[in-house]
Motif scaffolding. Sequence first.
Motif, PDB file in Angstrom:
ATOM      1  N   ALA A 196       0.845  -1.194   0.000  1.00  0.00           N
ATOM      2  CA  ALA A 196       0.000   0.000   0.000  1.00  0.00           C
ATOM      3  C   ALA A 196       0.872   1.233   0.000  1.00  0.00           C
ATOM      4  O   ALA A 196       1.969   1.245   0.532  1.00  0.00           O
ATOM      5  N   SER A 231      -5.149   5.546  -0.658  1.00  0.00           N
ATOM      6  CA  SER A 231      -4.174   4.470  -0.644  1.00  0.00           C
ATOM      7  C   SER A 231      -4.517   3.460  -1.726  1.00  0.00           C
ATOM      8  O   SER A 231      -5.667   3.334  -2.153  1.00  0.00           O
ATOM      9  N   GLU A 232      -3.523   2.717  -2.141  1.00  0.00           N
ATOM     10  CA  GLU A 232      -3.742   1.659  -3.115  1.00  0.00           C
ATOM     11  C   GLU A 232      -4.423   0.469  -2.445  1.00  0.00           C
ATOM     12  O   GLU A 232      -4.163   0.159  -1.281  1.00  0.00           O
ATOM     13  N   PRO A 233      -5.300  -0.229  -3.147  1.00  0.00           N
ATOM     14  CA  PRO A 233      -5.950  -1.416  -2.566  1.00  0.00           C
ATOM     15  C   PRO A 233      -4.981  -2.575  -2.407  1.00  0.00           C
ATOM     16  O   PRO A 233      -4.060  -2.746  -3.203  1.00  0.00           O
ATOM     17  N   ILE A 265      -8.116  -1.168   1.907  1.00  0.00           N
ATOM     18  CA  ILE A 265      -7.512   0.143   1.659  1.00  0.00           C
ATOM     19  C   ILE A 265      -7.113   0.690   3.020  1.00  0.00           C
ATOM     20  O   ILE A 265      -7.969   0.890   3.888  1.00  0.00           O
ATOM     21  N   GLU A 278     -13.514   3.869  -2.236  1.00  0.00           N
ATOM     22  CA  GLU A 278     -12.622   4.860  -2.826  1.00  0.00           C
ATOM     23  C   GLU A 278     -12.957   6.268  -2.337  1.00  0.00           C
ATOM     24  O   GLU A 278     -12.057   7.085  -2.090  1.00  0.00           O
ATOM     25  N   SER A 286     -11.680   6.642   1.147  1.00  0.00           N
ATOM     26  CA  SER A 286     -10.224   6.748   1.140  1.00  0.00           C
ATOM     27  C   SER A 286      -9.756   8.173   0.851  1.00  0.00           C
ATOM     28  O   SER A 286      -8.728   8.619   1.356  1.00  0.00           O
ATOM     29  N   GLY A 311     -10.010   4.205   6.048  1.00  0.00           N
ATOM     30  CA  GLY A 311      -9.708   2.909   5.456  1.00  0.00           C
ATOM     31  C   GLY A 311     -10.961   2.069   5.288  1.00  0.00           C
ATOM     32  O   GLY A 311     -12.020   2.362   5.853  1.00  0.00           O
TER      33      GLY A 311
END
Length: 318
Positions: A7, A20-22, A39, A77, A80, A85
Amino acid sequence: MNKTICALAAATLATGAAASEPIAVTAPGPQGDLAGTLIEPAEGKPVVLIVPGSGPTDRDGNNPMGVNASSYRLLAEALSQRGIGSLRIDKRGMFESRAAIPDPNDVTISAYAEDVSAWISVVRARTEVDCVFVLGHSEGGLVALEAGQKSDDLCGILLVASVGRPLGDTLREQLQSNPANAVVLDEAFAAIAKLEAGEGVDTQDMHRGLMPLFNPAVQGFLIDMFARIPAELAAGVEVPMLIVAGGKDIQTPVTDAEALAEGQPAAKLIVIDDMNHVLKPVEGDSRLANIATYSDASLPVHPELVDAIASFLEDSKS
C-alpha cells in the motif's frame, strides 16, 4: 490466491487525504481462506468493514443477476479520499472466498458474523488501528447486527439500506408489490409461513416461478434468517450505530430504517431523500431510471452518504 501488494502511505493534502492503493488480503475461513480488498487508513483514521448484501454479491457490490453498480468499491474509494480505510469482502463460499466452504448455501447469519470477527482481527493486525467499524448493506445489515451482539471487537455499526422488520414480512411485501405475482401469492405466503415456523418446504409441485426463491438448497439459510428480528438485534447493540436510508430505495423502504431506530433509540438515523438501494442518486420517480443505476458503475455513490459516514466516524471518536 491473490498476491498481496504494498500500500502507498496515506498523505494529507490541503483538500483531504490521498487515497491508498488497494491490497489483496485473506482471513482464515472454515475450510479455506476468505478473500477481501483492504484500503489502509491515514494515520489516526478508522477502517470500515463493508459486509455485502444478499445472494451472489461480490466485494465490489456487483452480482451476476444484473447488478454492476460497483457501489462498495466506489464507496471505499470515496472514503479513502478522506483518509478512512476500508475492507470489502467476498462472502464465504463465493468468488475468491469459494475455498472457505464447498457449498455457499450452507451458511447462517451467525456464520457470516464469525467471518466478520475474523476480518476484524486481520485488519487490526495489518493496520494497528484502534477502531474497526462494520457497515452492513441490505441483508449485510443483519450480519452486522449479529456481529454487534458481541461488541468487544468492533467500535460501531453502520446500517445502510438495511432491513428493519422480520424478513418474512419484507418478502411478503416485495412479492405483493409486483402485480405479476398475484397468481402465486397464496403458495408463496404458505411457504414463507412454514419457513418462519422452522419447517422445510416441499417444492416438488411448486410453481416454477417460485423455485429460485424457495430452492431446497437455500431453505436452511432462509429459516435461520426468518428467525431473526432486526429491531430486537438493534436493541442489543451497545456500540455507536448509524442508520442510513434512501428515499428512492425500491427494495428497502425508509420504514425499515425507522423500525431499526425504534429498536435502538440511541442510534443516529439519516434519510437521504434521493438515494436508492445501490447508494446512487436518482432524479424523479421513474422506476426504470432507478433500476438503470444498478448497472452504472460510472455513477458515484451519493455524496451525502459519504458525508454521513465520515461525520459519524468522527463523532464516534469523541
